[in-house]
Design an enzyme around this catalytic site. Sequence first.
Site, short mmCIF file in Angstrom:
data_model
loop_
_atom_site.label_atom_id
_atom_site.label_comp_id
_atom_site.label_asym_id
_atom_site.label_seq_id
_atom_site.Cartn_x
_atom_site.Cartn_y
_atom_site.Cartn_z
N ASP A 319 -0.57 9.19 -1.35
CA ASP A 319 -0.45 9.70 0.03
C ASP A 319 0.96 9.55 0.59
OD1 ASP A 319 -3.16 9.88 -0.25
OD2 ASP A 319 -3.63 8.87 1.63
N HIS A 459 0.34 4.95 -2.37
CA HIS A 459 1.35 5.68 -1.59
C HIS A 459 2.63 5.82 -2.41
CE1 HIS A 459 -1.44 3.95 1.37
NE2 HIS A 459 -1.19 5.03 2.07
NI NI Z 1 -1.42 8.22 4.95
#
Ligand code: NI
Length: 505
Positions: A319, A459
Site C-alpha cells: 500500500d 507498505h
Molecule cells: Ni494506506
Amino acid sequence: MKNNKILLLVVVASIFLMGCGGRQTKETAVDNNAMADTAEVTRLADLTEELTLNDSDEDIQVFTMKIGNDPERSHLSVSFPFTKYAFINEYERDFSQRFIDEFKSEAANFGSDATSAADFNQHFEIKHRSDELVVFLYTRSKSLGNNYDDSFIASMFDLKNGKRISATDFFESPESFEAFATDMREMAAKAVRQKLNESDDFANQQERETVWMEMLPGIDEGTAANEENYDALFFDENKEWYVIFDKYQIASGAMGSFTIKIPQSVIGKYLNRKFAALFAQSKQADEVLAPVAPAAPSRPQSSPAEQDLQAPCVALTFDDGPSVYTSRLLDILREENVKATFFVLGKSAAVQKQTLRRIAEEGHNIGNHSYDHKNFAKISLDEARRQITLTDDITQEITGSKPTYFRFPYGAFTNDKLMLVNRPIIGWNIDPLDWKYRDAEKVAAEMSKASANAIILAHDIHKTTVEAIPQVIRNLKAKGYRIVTLDELFAGKSVQNNKVYSSGK
Ligand code: NI
C-alpha cells in the site's frame, strides 16, 4: 459498451488463471498484539545516506512518511519529492519534518483518548518541470476533529543556479511586490464579492452588505505583500500563473480557499529581469512514457512442478506507493518470480508514472487506494467519489486500465462510501505493523505468519519492509505456499462488488 468489453476480457482472463489448492499446511496463529510497543519513528532519516537515484530512475520520486494506521488514533501521512538535486531534497525534508513535529505535539495533546485524534496529511503535485525550473504544489490537510482544513504551499527551485525561489524572488523590488499585491487585492475582493453574491445565506441585501464591509479588512490583510500571503504563488506547465489564498486567509472559513488565475499581462509587469529571462527559457519537458506493453499476466518461467498448483495461496499486497523504494521491490519480485498487488495512491502514481507502468507490465495487480490517503469515514460522499475517480483516471492514463480492486485508507469507511466503489473492496488479515517496526527481521517474521488464503498487508514506502521481502518469500515458500496476485487468489470464487474481503476464503 466499452466497459462491457473490458468486463468480458476480465472474465475470460480469469478462466485461464489457476485456482489455489486447498491442501492443508501447518498454520501459525496470528497474534498482532504479541509485539511489544516500541517508539514510533518520527524523525526523517538523512536522505542522502538513505537514498540515491540511479540514472535509470525517474528524476522525481515520492518519499512517504507515515505514522499510525488506526483511523481512531492520531495518524499522519506525509509525502515530499525526492530528486537528483541534494539541495532540493534537503529543503523538502526539513519542510516536512516541521509538519511532522507539529503533528507530534498535537497528537500528544490527545493522549490516549480515542474519541478524537490528530490526522495530518501532506502531498504534492508537480506543477512545472524543465531544465531550468521545477515547481511543486503542496497540499497540507489537518484535522483535529471531523473536518479537514487544507492549506497550499508552492515549492519552487531554480535548477540553473541551484537555489530555492520564494515569492519575493519574482519581483524587481519591494515596491513592485507592493504594486503586484495591490492588483491581487482587487482580484481577491472581486472573487470574494462574487461568492458572497451567489450565497443564499443572507435574509436580505443589507445583511449581505454588512458582512461584506466586515470582510474588507481581512482581504487587505490576507493580500498584503509578504512571503506568507504569497506562499502559494506559482506557475504551471503551461506557464499560467496562479495564487491560492487559503481558507480563512481572505474570507470566512465557510467560503473555503480561493484559487485566482493571474493574467500574464498582470504578472508580466512585475517580474524582475533575471527571473523573467529564466522563465522565458524554461520549456516544460515532454513526458517520455514508453508505449504500453501488453500486460504479462503469466510468464512461463517456472515449471508447473516448481509452481505446484495444488499448493494453497497467499497474497502479498503493498500500500501507499509508488515510492522511492518501489523499483527495488519490483527488482526483488522479478528475481523471485513472484507477483503481488499494489494498492497505489493517485497522487504518487501521477509523480512516478514509470514505476506504475512497470508494476503493470511485470504482471502485478494494481488496486486503487484513494488519491491522497484521506480517512473515508470523515470525508464527504463527493470528496470520496473524487478520490476514487481521480486515481482511476490517473491509473488508466498510465497503464491503459483502471484498478480492479479498492482498499480504503486505514481500512476506514462508512456504509454509504461502500456503494461508490463498484469493485471488490480488499482488507487484510495479516498486518505486520511495518510502519511502526522499522526492522526488516521483525517485519519478515510477522508477515511470514500468514496462513492459507491470507491477504498480507505491507507498505512499499518503508525501506525496512522492502528489505524484509526476500526473507518473507523464502519463509512462505518453505511453508508450501504459492504467492499470488488477488486475481489468482480469487480465481474461481464468487467475488462481489462493494463487499469487503479480508482473505481469499
Ligand atoms: Ni494506506
